[in-house]
Write an enzyme that holds these catalytic residues in place. Structure first.
Site, short mmCIF file in Angstrom:
data_model
loop_
_atom_site.label_atom_id
_atom_site.label_comp_id
_atom_site.label_asym_id
_atom_site.label_seq_id
_atom_site.Cartn_x
_atom_site.Cartn_y
_atom_site.Cartn_z
N GLU A 177 -35.65 -58.71 -5.88
CA GLU A 177 -35.68 -60.43 -6.27
C GLU A 177 -35.30 -60.74 -7.73
O GLU A 177 -36.12 -60.82 -8.34
CB GLU A 177 -36.72 -60.75 -5.62
CG GLU A 177 -36.93 -62.15 -6.06
CD GLU A 177 -38.14 -62.94 -5.50
OE1 GLU A 177 -39.11 -62.25 -5.23
OE2 GLU A 177 -38.18 -64.22 -5.40
N LYS A 219 -33.10 -60.60 -2.44
CA LYS A 219 -33.82 -61.81 -2.41
C LYS A 219 -33.42 -62.54 -3.49
O LYS A 219 -33.97 -62.65 -4.58
CB LYS A 219 -35.10 -61.80 -2.27
CG LYS A 219 -36.01 -62.91 -2.27
CD LYS A 219 -37.40 -62.59 -1.69
CE LYS A 219 -38.26 -63.87 -1.86
NZ LYS A 219 -39.67 -63.99 -1.24
P1 13P Z 1 -40.70 -69.26 -2.51
O1 13P Z 1 -39.83 -69.37 -1.24
O2 13P Z 1 -41.96 -70.43 -2.79
O3 13P Z 1 -39.91 -69.52 -3.84
O4 13P Z 1 -41.41 -67.87 -2.56
C1 13P Z 1 -40.69 -66.67 -2.46
C2 13P Z 1 -41.19 -65.73 -3.07
O5 13P Z 1 -41.50 -64.51 -2.76
C3 13P Z 1 -40.97 -65.80 -4.64
O6 13P Z 1 -41.41 -64.38 -5.14
#
Ligand code: 13P
Length: 340
Positions: A177, A219
């Site tokens: 991510e 992500k």
């Molecule tokens: P959000 O969808 O609230 O951005 O959170 C996703 C997430 O896991 C951020 O690390």
């Protein structure tokens, strides 16, 4: 642990019509979410709220996996069952957030790097024993004057690759991510440029660290104008630019891309996921791993009252169902008012 099982987990997490529920808020973040509905954050209350989420009957129709926080993977339901077991028996794959949050990047004002590599091999072994089958690590990049710097991008991409390689060593599927934040007044074009650069750096490092892409998920943020940008963009433009950036930077070996919601409203996140899924076929599944965009309506409906438990679970199912429809590009705004 074989390649096949990690590849299988990655594919199962982006099965048709399904996405991930991110319920891995750290204790300080959970305190913010609870205080927004007037509640104090205590361990029993966080446990109670997570139990409500995880015992929602029928959730596995729309949700493939759930990301947990360290505290949560050690907690149990009121009747004593570990949360990871409850999820697995309901057909939901348990995952774990393993990063330790961001720290200022020394010598680079206003930039951060994600911590948590120290001792990670041992922690991974423990999480695997506790039932986790996939993991998440979040890097954060802020757009500003001269930022993110190449050093910040490289440091974060390197940490993501070290994490991903360690996850695969114990057979957990890493969710990678790199979040380019929507905070700021930058244009959508600038977000596209930065996101492209970040993703290219991430895939370069993943390759150098011999990470098996078939057993990963990405992500990312959607490509959005900054929240303070005077010139906002419509959903179609956001979808087109997001798909264009991803096609230019994400290898086809990656099975799925699961967007974060990043502070968009729940409806915006769904509408844009839907618009993105109208640009098919693509080399990867295009799905969700939403935190706020799935949980905001649940927290509002619950408000800490046991009596609201089933209404809160209905709100979760409804929102998850809308995002499931968006996976097929078949979401319609009228569906917002039809209760699941
Ligand atoms: P959000 O969808 O609230 O951005 O959170 C996703 C997430 O896991 C951020 O690390």
């Amino acid at each position: 642990m074989t390649h096949q099982s990690m590849d299988h987990t990655a594919a199962a997490l982006v099965a048709p019509g399904k996405g991930i529920l991110a319920a891995d808020e750290s204790t300080p973040t959970m305190a913010k979410r609870l205080s927004a509905i007037g509640l104090e954050s205590t361990e029993p209350r966080r446990r109670e709220y997570r139990e409500l989420l995880f015992t929602t009957v029928g959730l596995s129709e729309y949700v493939s996996g759930v990301i947990l926080f360290d505290e949560t993977i050690r907690q149990r339901t009121t009747d004593g069952r570990p949360f990871a077991d409850v999820l697995s028996s309901a057909g939901l794959i348990p995952g774990i957030k393993v990063d330790a949050g961001t720290k200022p990047l020394a010598a680079f004002p206003d930039e951060v790097v994600t911590d948590g590599l120290d001792g990670l091999r041992d922690r991974f072994e423990e999480y695997a024993e506790l039932g986790a089958r996939f993991a998440k690590w979040r890097a954060v990049l802020r757009i500003g004057e001269g930022r993110p710097t190449p050093t910040c991008i490289e440091a974060n991409a390197h940490a993501l690759a070290r994490y991903a390689a360690l996850a695969q060593e114990v057979g957990l599927t890493p969710v990678v991510e790199p979040e380019v934040l929507m905070d700021g007044s930058h244009t959508v074009e600038r977000c596209a440029e930065v996101t492209t650069e970040v993703l290219r750096a991430v895939y370069d490092q993943l390759a150098r660290h011999r990470v098996r892409l078939e057993a990963t998920l990405l992500k990312p943020n959607m490509v959005l104008p900054g929240s303070d940008c005077p010139e906002q963009a419509d959903d179609e433009r956001i979808a087109l630019m997001t798909v264009e950036v991803l096609r230019r930077a994400v290898p086809a070996a990656v099975p799925g891309i699961v967007f974060l919601s990043g502070g968009q409203s729940d409806e915006q996140a769904t509408t844009r996921l839907d618009a993105i899924n109208r640009h098919v076929p693509q080399p990867w599944e295009l799905s969700f791993s939403f935190g706020r965009a799935l949980q905001a309506p649940v927290l509002r409906a619950w408000a800490g009252e046991e009596a609201n438990r089933s209404a809160a679970q209905a709100a979760l199912l409804h929102r998850a169902g809308l995002n499931s429809a968006a996976r097929y590009g078949s979401y319609r705004p009228e569906m917002e008012t039809v209760r699941a």
